[in-house]
Write an enzyme that holds these catalytic residues in place. Sequence first.
Site, short mmCIF file in Angstrom:
data_model
loop_
_atom_site.label_atom_id
_atom_site.label_comp_id
_atom_site.label_asym_id
_atom_site.label_seq_id
_atom_site.Cartn_x
_atom_site.Cartn_y
_atom_site.Cartn_z
N HIS A 30 107.49 83.99 53.96
CA HIS A 30 107.75 85.05 52.98
C HIS A 30 108.85 84.59 52.04
O HIS A 30 109.84 84.03 52.51
CB HIS A 30 108.18 86.33 53.70
CG HIS A 30 108.56 87.42 52.75
ND1 HIS A 30 107.62 88.13 52.03
CD2 HIS A 30 109.78 87.89 52.38
CE1 HIS A 30 108.25 89.00 51.26
NE2 HIS A 30 109.56 88.88 51.45
N GLY A 35 87.95 54.75 39.28
CA GLY A 35 88.27 56.18 39.35
C GLY A 35 87.12 57.06 38.86
O GLY A 35 87.14 58.28 39.03
N THR A 50 84.19 59.21 36.83
CA THR A 50 84.27 60.37 35.95
C THR A 50 85.56 61.13 36.22
O THR A 50 86.29 61.52 35.30
CB THR A 50 83.06 61.31 36.22
OG1 THR A 50 81.86 60.56 36.05
CG2 THR A 50 83.08 62.51 35.30
N GLY A 85 77.24 58.45 40.55
CA GLY A 85 77.75 59.68 39.95
C GLY A 85 76.77 60.44 39.08
O GLY A 85 75.56 60.48 39.34
N SER A 86 77.31 61.00 38.00
CA SER A 86 76.51 61.90 37.16
C SER A 86 76.92 61.72 35.71
O SER A 86 77.92 61.08 35.40
CB SER A 86 76.75 63.34 37.58
OG SER A 86 78.13 63.66 37.45
N GLU A 113 87.20 75.94 31.72
CA GLU A 113 88.48 75.21 31.74
C GLU A 113 88.81 74.66 30.36
O GLU A 113 89.90 74.87 29.83
CB GLU A 113 88.43 74.07 32.77
CG GLU A 113 88.49 74.55 34.22
CD GLU A 113 88.53 73.41 35.24
OE1 GLU A 113 88.62 73.72 36.43
OE2 GLU A 113 88.47 72.22 34.86
C1 LIG Z 1 85.49 67.59 32.66
C2 LIG Z 1 85.25 67.48 34.14
C3 LIG Z 1 86.16 68.06 35.00
C4 LIG Z 1 85.97 67.96 36.37
N1 LIG Z 1 86.87 68.56 37.19
C5 LIG Z 1 86.70 68.49 38.52
C6 LIG Z 1 87.66 69.07 39.39
O1 LIG Z 1 88.66 69.64 38.96
N2 LIG Z 1 87.46 68.96 40.71
C7 LIG Z 1 86.36 68.32 41.22
O2 LIG Z 1 86.22 68.26 42.44
N3 LIG Z 1 85.43 67.76 40.43
C8 LIG Z 1 85.59 67.82 39.09
N4 LIG Z 1 84.68 67.21 38.27
C9 LIG Z 1 83.50 66.55 38.89
C10 LIG Z 1 83.89 65.18 39.41
O3 LIG Z 1 84.38 64.40 38.35
C11 LIG Z 1 82.68 64.52 40.05
O4 LIG Z 1 82.13 65.37 41.02
C12 LIG Z 1 83.07 63.20 40.71
O5 LIG Z 1 83.63 62.31 39.77
C13 LIG Z 1 81.85 62.56 41.37
O6 LIG Z 1 82.23 61.35 41.94
P1 LIG Z 1 81.19 60.16 42.14
O7 LIG Z 1 81.95 59.08 42.78
O8 LIG Z 1 79.97 60.66 42.79
O9 LIG Z 1 80.75 59.72 40.66
P2 LIG Z 1 81.57 59.35 39.35
O10 LIG Z 1 82.97 59.81 39.42
O11 LIG Z 1 80.73 59.83 38.23
O12 LIG Z 1 81.61 57.77 39.36
C14 LIG Z 1 80.48 56.99 39.22
C15 LIG Z 1 80.87 55.67 38.58
O13 LIG Z 1 79.78 54.78 38.70
C16 LIG Z 1 79.74 53.94 37.57
N5 LIG Z 1 78.39 53.38 37.46
C17 LIG Z 1 77.23 54.06 37.28
N6 LIG Z 1 76.19 53.20 37.29
C18 LIG Z 1 76.71 51.96 37.48
C19 LIG Z 1 76.14 50.67 37.61
N7 LIG Z 1 74.81 50.47 37.55
N8 LIG Z 1 76.97 49.63 37.78
C20 LIG Z 1 78.31 49.80 37.87
N9 LIG Z 1 78.89 51.00 37.77
C21 LIG Z 1 78.11 52.06 37.59
C22 LIG Z 1 80.12 54.88 36.43
O14 LIG Z 1 80.67 54.15 35.36
C23 LIG Z 1 81.16 55.76 37.10
O15 LIG Z 1 82.47 55.29 36.83
C24 LIG Z 1 84.85 67.26 36.88
C25 LIG Z 1 83.95 66.65 36.02
C26 LIG Z 1 84.15 66.74 34.66
C27 LIG Z 1 83.18 66.07 33.73
#
Ligand SMILES: Cc1cc2nc3c(=O)[nH]c(=O)nc-3n(C[C@H](O)[C@H](O)[C@H](O)COP(=O)(O)OP(=O)(O)OC[C@H]3O[C@@H](n4cnc5c(N)ncnc54)[C@H](O)[C@@H]3O)c2cc1C
Length: 466
Positions: A445, A40, A42, A145-146, A188
């Site tokens: 409505h 799941g 971030t 991700g980030s 937020e």
């Molecule tokens: C507090 C907060 C609230 C947010 N609210 C919203 C919202 O309401 N709506 C919205 O659209 N976005 C929201 N976001 C942003 C959203 O969480 C991100 O845009 C989204 O999670 C990005 O998805 P991703 O799959 O690119 O990366 P991520 O969700 O960051 O997933 C990447 C995963 O890769 C894993 N990983 C990294 N390197 C490795 C490796 N070498 N080997 C194995 N695993 C690895 C990490 O552990 C992580 O679990 C929020 C972010 C935060 C911090």
Amino acid sequence: MADTFDVVVIGGGPGGYNAAIRAGQLGLTVACIDSRGTFGGTCLNIGCIPSKALLYTSELYELATKDFAKLGIKGTAAVDLPAMMAHKTKVVGELTRGVEYLFKKYKAEGIVGAARIAAPGQVEVRTRDGNTRMLTAKHVVIATGSDVAPLPGVTIDEKKIVSSTGALALDSVPKRMVVVGAGYIGLELGSVWRRLGSDVTVVEFLDRITPGLDGEIARQFQRILTRQGMKFMLSSKVAGIEGDGALLRVAVENAGGERQMLEADVVLIAIGRTPFTGGLGLDAIGVKRDARGRVTTDAGFRTNVDGVRAIGDCREGPMLAHKAEDEAIACIERIAGRAGHVNYEAIPAVVYTAPQVAGVGKTEDELKAAGVAYKIGKFPFTANARAKTLAATDGFVKMLADAKTDRVLGVHILGHEAGDLVAEAALAIEFGAASEDIARTSHAHPTLSEAVRQAAMGVEGWTMQI
Ligand SMILES: Cc1cc2nc3c(=O)[nH]c(=O)nc-3n(C[C@H](O)[C@H](O)[C@H](O)COP(=O)(O)OP(=O)(O)OC[C@H]3O[C@@H](n4cnc5c(N)ncnc54)[C@H](O)[C@@H]3O)c2cc1C
């Protein structure tokens, strides 16, 4: 367990897990690796979902303490923070386990471990039990991700000086909180703790809040947040944080160089997020990144190294869960020989405060800067029947359409449930609709969505209900 796959996805967030699901649906063999321990990413673990759980419960508490009496509901309400956190944890657990269920359903193998691209087509995984597994893949998708962007000179301990992760798990309500950064995460989480009793001051380097959102909406939004009790110091930067036992002293410097000290029990650093690609071995195999550390790809998500693609927060574009999901679908469909595509003009952005803010397409400032001739329709929620029944009349809908063709170019909403209302606008932009299409579409409505219709009527000057 086979170690050879059509696709290996590194990262199990909205980019990675949706990529794995779509690959499974299309009959590709796929593994998705995440080091976190639960899938799941971030979003589900420390982002979208826990923040929205706390935003909902804290909003109910504020309604109960400030508004219920006006609506004829008597009684008192009190915060039970451990129970509120337990609700958040329960939702996160259900959703992360839901991803595991979906992996099984779509025949994707979920692997818990840290992955490194040993060579194009070769992914080495250090599993949690200390073993190493070498996977072979025709296609590797980076979806790592980030991470929290650090504030130079400040150490985040997740107790007193927290990132969003710590701010989602405080064990008591801080008396005073300083939020560094007026983006959506700061506003937020600042709102959550203000509602629960904190005195919240937001320090922002720019002269406005929520950069990237429509300027007019942002100004009105700031007025509402100020009325709710949030304090703002714009055009100001945090020059340092000194700790002294329980108390933190935050040095804030404005654009004129004047310094002011703020006292805080907790400081939330929310100045943005930075792409995360650490430990992947990208330099060794020569995957290019841009100046901001984002993996460089073409429109088909291909990096410069054959067989390696990237999606989600680790590449360019808005750092949003649904953008990562959209890219996951398009990337996998391309791998499967289909014509996957993402329309970046139709990606909505939402701030889940109360009222919410939502926008899709171009802002008015962007249209002005690009010299595009546009028409505007606006409609305030004070004139919307449903908003009145909900006692939620703050805000307005603003629709921007091309002056010549009437094509909808942008829709920006400040108001109750704006995040849901914006879906109609995203669809309109995706379909290339004209504002007249929305104005002549029946809207039930009494609903808040009628405000969107009235704003659309306003583009041609025939708003009826004001
Ligand atoms: C507090 C907060 C609230 C947010 N609210 C919203 C919202 O309401 N709506 C919205 O659209 N976005 C929201 N976001 C942003 C959203 O969480 C991100 O845009 C989204 O999670 C990005 O998805 P991703 O799959 O690119 O990366 P991520 O969700 O960051 O997933 C990447 C995963 O890769 C894993 N990983 C990294 N390197 C490795 C490796 N070498 N080997 C194995 N695993 C690895 C990490 O552990 C992580 O679990 C929020 C972010 C935060 C911090």
